[in-house]
Design an enzyme around this catalytic site. Structure first.
Site: not given
Length: 489
Positions: A217-219, A221
């Site tokens: 997921g957004s980790t 990014k």
């Protein structure tokens, strides 16, 4: 000699030659495989008939052997078994060894080359042979805090010392009691084994480093951000495209921001604000602009695809095939085919915390002989230069902003600057069931000015979209806070 006797003599000589060759093959070339065969009861009796050395944490044995009045002579016992099971594994007369019990087996059973002096002394003095000991890097307070914070939820925590790579905690839940598999009653051991295989949550799997891998997921990014800042063309205050909805190139697929929110003015946003709010569209567009190779190279610099051993093998993380810009846009937010372990995500945080220098993670600190003399000691080593110190400093401040003003606020610690990043990842499997619930993530480190501990937390299928507690910031950040506090205490 008449002809019949000569023929019989040749046959007998031939049989002796065949017998000698067979014995040589068995005793020399097949000896290793036969000794390792789990059906070899002589090997089992020999293994269990000597005192196996302890596995030690902070000076206290968490696995040790006690003398018993059975044909196997010694029984392996585990103090606080479920807490340390992902680390120790088990030593079983039925199922062999796993985890440290397996990776350090020759040290623990006394047959390692480094223990030759001990074996020579045993031979000369007639002492009963015994094993050496293995001292781990685990911090018991950090391990306990992670275990307690996860509770009965399915998940994992990895905590690292960023400056050395030492593993301070490795927790996987649900866990199990290794004592159930270490007994000498084979019927009871087999029953316990079958119950563990049937138990929900795969308690025998160490999901911190192996087994299933998870969409980050957004980790992820943080990988996009590192790649952008490393070009020198971007800075924390650089404004990038941030539409409410991004149509992926060459497709009709779209990406929206979490909960359909607007990122800044709905047109552009600074990288700092995009990370603070964990906006999706700017990072997808950023990755498309940078290109697949830049994202892939940056991920690999943080350890993606690396064949690691800590000394247990770590399942390599992967990006999968990226066949179009549309797929790259999905990869950039940690979806599509991106899969990773909590260990890998902890390594990302640790690399940023250590001025961009990623240290090789390790679990064994020292190996000792029975007299406690050190026969081997792990020296910290650099795995890669993931980013420059300047980029690491920029990322640290941006991650501090995430905790102080953004989605990671539940990881705040009074009087301590915490750097972090949240993540909530879709699974896309078993639709309509709880196994389709997103994974909740958090990674970070503290103190931001002098990092002592880096952590990664995943709650597997833990983000129930039908509840108020849905995101990584809501679910995983409090777990990380407890772990960080224990490491700083």
């Amino acid at each position: 000699m008449n002809t019949p006797l000569r023929r019989i003599s040749l046959v007998v000589m031939g049989m002796f030659v065949v017998l000698m060759l067979a014995i040589t093959s068995i005793q020399v070339f097949q000896a290793g495989d036969l000794n390792a065969d789990t059906r070899n009861q002589r090997a089992t009796f020999r293994e269990q008939g000597r005192e196996r050395g302890p596995i030690v944490v902070a000076g206290e044995p968490i696995a040790s052997s006690v003398a018993v009045d059975t044909p196997f002579a010694f029984l392996r016992t585990y103090a606080n078994g479920p807490l340390y099971a992902p680390v120790t594994g088990y030593s079983s007369i039925v199922f062999g060894q796993t985890a440290v019990e397996r990776s350090a087996n020759t040290v623990l059973n006394g047959t390692a080359p480094s223990l030759w002096r001990q074996r020579l002394g045993d031979l000369i003095t007639g002492r009963q042979p015994s094993g050496g000991s293995v001292e781990l890097t685990i911090d018991p307070a950090v391990q306990q805090a992670a275990f307690d914070a996860l509770g009965d939820r399915e998940g994992a925590v990895v905590a690292l010392d960023p400056s050395t790579g030492a593993i301070l905690a490795m927790v996987s839940t649900p866990s199990y009691d290794p004592n159930l598999l270490a007994g000498h009653d084979t019927a009871a051991v087999n029953t316990a084994w079958q119950e563990l295989l049937a138990a929900p949550g795969d308690p025998l799997v160490n999901r911190a480093i192996a087994g299933d891998t998870y969409a980050p997921g957004s980790t992820f990014k943080l990988i996009d951000l590192a790649a952008a800042l490393s070009t020198g063309d971007y800075a924390p205050d650089t404004r990038v495209a941030a539409p409410d909805v991004l149509t992926l190139p060459g497709s009709s697929s779209t990406i929206s921001n979490p909960a359909g929110e607007t990122c800044d003015d709905g047109v552009t946003a600074t990288l700092t604000l995009a990370l603070q709010k964990s906006c999706n569209t700017p990072f997808s567009q950023l990755a498309i602009t940078l290109g697949e190779q830049a994202i892939r190279d940056q991920a690999e610099a943080f350890g993606w695809g690396e064949e690691l051993s800590v000394p247990m093998p770590v399942t390599p993380s992967r990006l999968g095939d990226i066949e179009s810009e549309a797929q790259l846009g999905q990869t950039a937010i940690g979806q599509l085919d991106v899969r990773t372990t909590p260990m890998q995500i902890a390594m990302v945080a640790a690399g940023i915390a250590n001025d961009g220098e990623l240290m090789t993670p390790y679990l064994e600190a020292t190996e000792r002989a029975a007299d406690l003399s050190i026969v081997a000691e792990t020296e910290p080593s650099t795995l890669s230069e993931a980013v420059s110190p300047e980029v690491a400093d920029q990322m640290t401040e941006m991650m501090v902003n995430v905790v102080e003003n953004g989605t990671g606020w539940r990881a705040q610690i009074d009087g301590v600057r915490v750097a972090g990043k949240t993540g909530t990842s879709q699974t896309g499997i078993n639709e309509g069931t709880s196994r389709d619930f997103p994974h909740a993530w958090f990674t970070g480190f503290a103190p931001a000015d002098d990092p002592q501990i880096a952590v990664a937390v995943v709650l597997v299928n833990g983000a129930d979209p039908n509840s108020e507690q849905y995101s990584g910031g809501q679910l995983a950040a409090p777990v990380a806070k407890a772990v960080l506090e224990a490491g700083l205490r």
